[in-house]
Design a protein around this motif. Structure first.
Motif, PDB file in Angstrom:
ATOM      1  N   GLN A 144     -49.331  48.900  64.360  1.00 50.82           N
ATOM      2  CA  GLN A 144     -48.721  48.638  65.670  1.00 50.82           C
ATOM      3  C   GLN A 144     -47.927  47.341  65.658  1.00 50.82           C
ATOM      4  N   ASN A 145     -46.963  47.267  66.574  1.00 51.50           N
ATOM      5  CA  ASN A 145     -46.382  46.019  67.018  1.00 51.50           C
ATOM      6  C   ASN A 145     -46.501  46.018  68.537  1.00 51.50           C
ATOM      7  N   LEU A 146     -45.908  45.058  69.209  1.00 52.32           N
ATOM      8  CA  LEU A 146     -46.078  44.992  70.663  1.00 52.32           C
ATOM      9  C   LEU A 146     -45.440  46.174  71.389  1.00 52.32           C
ATOM     10  N   GLN A 147     -44.431  46.792  70.787  1.00 55.65           N
ATOM     11  CA  GLN A 147     -43.718  47.868  71.463  1.00 55.65           C
ATOM     12  C   GLN A 147     -44.217  49.263  71.084  1.00 55.65           C
ATOM     13  N   GLU A 148     -44.677  49.450  69.840  1.00 53.72           N
ATOM     14  CA  GLU A 148     -44.950  50.801  69.340  1.00 53.72           C
ATOM     15  C   GLU A 148     -46.236  50.863  68.525  1.00 53.72           C
ATOM     16  N   VAL A 149     -46.749  52.084  68.393  1.00 49.37           N
ATOM     17  CA  VAL A 149     -47.878  52.389  67.510  1.00 49.37           C
ATOM     18  C   VAL A 149     -47.436  53.518  66.589  1.00 49.37           C
ATOM     19  N   THR A 150     -47.696  53.382  65.304  1.00 47.86           N
ATOM     20  CA  THR A 150     -47.348  54.417  64.333  1.00 47.86           C
ATOM     21  C   THR A 150     -48.619  54.955  63.694  1.00 47.86           C
ATOM     22  N   VAL A 151     -48.799  56.274  63.776  1.00 44.43           N
ATOM     23  CA  VAL A 151     -49.964  56.938  63.185  1.00 44.43           C
ATOM     24  C   VAL A 151     -49.492  57.720  61.963  1.00 44.43           C
ATOM     25  N   THR A 152     -50.156  57.507  60.823  1.00 48.49           N
ATOM     26  CA  THR A 152     -49.793  58.165  59.574  1.00 48.49           C
ATOM     27  C   THR A 152     -50.946  59.049  59.113  1.00 48.49           C
ATOM     28  N   ILE A 153     -50.653  60.349  58.885  1.00 47.60           N
ATOM     29  CA  ILE A 153     -51.693  61.323  58.526  1.00 47.60           C
ATOM     30  C   ILE A 153     -51.293  62.039  57.240  1.00 47.60           C
ATOM     31  N   PRO A 154     -51.968  61.790  56.119  1.00 49.34           N
ATOM     32  CA  PRO A 154     -51.674  62.539  54.893  1.00 49.34           C
ATOM     33  C   PRO A 154     -52.084  64.006  55.042  1.00 49.34           C
ATOM     34  N   VAL A 155     -51.244  64.913  54.542  1.00 46.73           N
ATOM     35  CA  VAL A 155     -51.539  66.354  54.568  1.00 46.73           C
ATOM     36  C   VAL A 155     -51.250  66.920  53.176  1.00 46.73           C
ATOM     37  N   PRO A 156     -51.707  68.131  52.872  1.00 46.42           N
ATOM     38  CA  PRO A 156     -51.448  68.721  51.546  1.00 46.42           C
ATOM     39  C   PRO A 156     -49.959  68.809  51.250  1.00 46.42           C
ATOM     40  N   ASP A 157     -49.594  68.596  49.973  1.00 47.27           N
ATOM     41  CA  ASP A 157     -48.192  68.690  49.556  1.00 47.27           C
ATOM     42  C   ASP A 157     -47.626  70.063  49.913  1.00 47.27           C
ATOM     43  N   GLY A 158     -46.390  70.061  50.375  1.00 46.66           N
ATOM     44  CA  GLY A 158     -45.736  71.316  50.713  1.00 46.66           C
ATOM     45  C   GLY A 158     -45.952  71.760  52.149  1.00 46.66           C
ATOM     46  N   GLY A 215     -44.881  55.486  52.596  1.00 47.17           N
ATOM     47  CA  GLY A 215     -44.501  56.196  51.380  1.00 47.17           C
ATOM     48  C   GLY A 215     -43.005  56.437  51.273  1.00 47.17           C
ATOM     49  N   LEU A 216     -42.186  55.589  51.898  1.00 42.13           N
ATOM     50  CA  LEU A 216     -40.731  55.751  51.899  1.00 42.13           C
ATOM     51  C   LEU A 216     -40.081  54.701  50.996  1.00 42.13           C
ATOM     52  N   PRO A 217     -38.817  54.911  50.582  1.00 44.29           N
ATOM     53  CA  PRO A 217     -38.144  53.953  49.692  1.00 44.29           C
ATOM     54  C   PRO A 217     -37.900  52.606  50.352  1.00 44.29           C
ATOM     55  N   THR A 218     -37.965  51.550  49.567  1.00 43.54           N
ATOM     56  CA  THR A 218     -37.713  50.201  50.064  1.00 43.54           C
ATOM     57  C   THR A 218     -36.213  49.977  50.210  1.00 43.54           C
ATOM     58  N   SER A 219     -35.838  48.809  50.728  1.00 46.45           N
ATOM     59  CA  SER A 219     -34.416  48.505  50.939  1.00 46.45           C
ATOM     60  C   SER A 219     -33.655  48.459  49.615  1.00 46.45           C
ATOM     61  N   ASP A 220     -34.298  47.912  48.553  1.00 50.63           N
ATOM     62  CA  ASP A 220     -33.638  47.862  47.248  1.00 50.63           C
ATOM     63  C   ASP A 220     -33.412  49.271  46.706  1.00 50.63           C
ATOM     64  N   GLU A 221     -34.395  50.129  46.869  1.00 45.09           N
ATOM     65  CA  GLU A 221     -34.266  51.502  46.379  1.00 45.09           C
ATOM     66  C   GLU A 221     -33.187  52.258  47.149  1.00 45.09           C
ATOM     67  N   ILE A 222     -33.127  52.011  48.471  1.00 43.67           N
ATOM     68  CA  ILE A 222     -32.086  52.649  49.283  1.00 43.67           C
ATOM     69  C   ILE A 222     -30.708  52.165  48.858  1.00 43.67           C
ATOM     70  N   PHE A 242     -39.445  45.173  56.632  1.00 36.61           N
ATOM     71  CA  PHE A 242     -38.962  46.545  56.514  1.00 36.61           C
ATOM     72  C   PHE A 242     -39.552  47.235  55.289  1.00 36.61           C
ATOM     73  N   ASP A 243     -39.534  46.538  54.145  1.00 38.04           N
ATOM     74  CA  ASP A 243     -40.092  47.106  52.916  1.00 38.04           C
ATOM     75  C   ASP A 243     -41.584  47.384  53.054  1.00 38.04           C
ATOM     76  N   GLN A 244     -42.285  46.487  53.775  1.00 39.27           N
ATOM     77  CA  GLN A 244     -43.717  46.672  53.982  1.00 39.27           C
ATOM     78  C   GLN A 244     -43.990  47.956  54.771  1.00 39.27           C
ATOM     79  N   ARG A 245     -43.236  48.174  55.843  1.00 40.58           N
ATOM     80  CA  ARG A 245     -43.420  49.396  56.643  1.00 40.58           C
ATOM     81  C   ARG A 245     -43.064  50.632  55.834  1.00 40.58           C
ATOM     82  N   GLN A 246     -41.989  50.547  55.035  1.00 44.67           N
ATOM     83  CA  GLN A 246     -41.580  51.687  54.228  1.00 44.67           C
ATOM     84  C   GLN A 246     -42.650  52.064  53.207  1.00 44.67           C
ATOM     85  N   LYS A 247     -43.260  51.067  52.567  1.00 45.47           N
ATOM     86  CA  LYS A 247     -44.300  51.332  51.574  1.00 45.47           C
ATOM     87  C   LYS A 247     -45.525  51.956  52.219  1.00 45.47           C
ATOM     88  N   GLN A 248     -45.874  51.492  53.424  1.00 48.36           N
ATOM     89  CA  GLN A 248     -47.030  52.054  54.120  1.00 48.36           C
ATOM     90  C   GLN A 248     -46.826  53.528  54.441  1.00 48.36           C
TER      91      GLN A 248
END
Length: 300
Positions: free
Chosen positions: A147-161, A269-276, A261-267
């Protein structure tokens, strides 16, 4: 209601059968009495005795040779049902226990390992609210939230595919329900505070992670938990992301924003700014050289 037998003998066979059927129905009709008894939790056997007395008065069930066996079977079935319900409740409680992520070895200075590990051990022993994760939320076995003061993000791993059509997600003002179709919900509970449903959305990333973005209604308060039933976090130990960015010089601010930004992306499972940036550079290079064939090229 009484019909003399001599009268029945005088009737023709068809009328006699009809009259006998009417007599049989009248004899079988018996008004059922309502069962009235109060249940005392301190004396459940007393209530059971009243039930058996009522059954004995209103039916011949207790006179059957198999009555005791049938009652015993019913008791065993009730105990089995209670046992299954308790196992299910225990499994749900276990799923809400926080899972603490161990720090990577490279993040611990090798020269002073005890100074890094000792405060964490002390935090585990503290009673009361739990220290939040790096995203100011908590990590569980089946999901995590930040979370930050404005938003909450929920991340749920599911089976591949996993496809989006296989996901069920209901976001209401005070409640969240997420899971896969045909299965028990992974999350089903009330929010710590209301959200703005029209400003909330979800998506599935790389067909393996469900990401739910919740916009807080009150954007001046940190949440102590995401859904009711979770452990409470210590909001005094949250780390605001951008409260002091405006006070930094442009170069430092840019570096901090990139790091966050990179920290949120890693959490997620998305590419970091350098990778983008590298991917964008490769796309531009390919666009500038259409004569080159990249169909069989492999990039790391």
């Amino acid at each position: 209601k009484f019909i003399h037998s001599d009268f029945l003998i005088q009737l023709n066979p068809k009328a006699r059968r009809k009259s006998m059927a009417i007599i049989s129905e009248m004899q079988e009709e018996k008004p059922s009495l309502p069962f009235k008894a109060s249940f005392d939790p301190s004396n459940p056997l007393g209530f059971l005795e009243k039930v058996l007395d009522f059954i004995g008065k209103e039916s011949n069930f207790l006179m059957k040779d198999t009555a005791e066996k049938e009652i015993s079977t019913a008791v065993k079935a009730a105990k089995e049902k209670l046992s299954q319900a308790e196992k299910k409740n225990k499994a749900e409680r276990e799923s809400l226990k926080p899972v603490e992520k161990k720090p990577k070895k490279e993040s611990v200075p090798p020269v002073e390992p005890m100074e890094v590990e000792k405060p964490k051990e002390e935090e585990k022993k503290e009673a009361g609210p739990i220290v939040p994760n790096k995203g100011n939320g908590l990590d569980f076995e089946k999901y995590s939230w930040t979370q930050n003061l404005q938003e909450v993000t929920v991340t749920i791993p599911v089976p591949d595919g996993t496809k989006s059509r296989s996901v069920t997600c209901e976001i209401k003002k005070n409640r969240l329900k997420v899971g896969l179709k045909g299965q028990d919900p992974i999350i089903d509970g009330e929010f710590f505070h209301p959200v703005k449903p029209d400003d909330c959305f979800w998506n599935i990333e790389d067909q393996k992670v469900i990401s739910v973005l919740l916009t807080k209604q009150d954007q001046m308060e940190w949440w102590k938990y995401c859904v009711k039933g979770e452990p409470v976090i210590d909001t005094q130990k949250v780390e605001p992301e951008s409260s002091k960015l405006a006070d930094l010089d442009p170069e430092t601010r840019s570096s901090v924003e990139k790091m966050l930004f990179d920290q949120r992306q890693k959490q997620m499972g998305l590419p970091t700014s350098d990778e983008i940036e590298k991917k964008d550079m490769m796309k531009k290079f390919m666009a500038q050289h259409p004569e080159m064939n990249f169909s069989n090229a492999k990039f790391n």
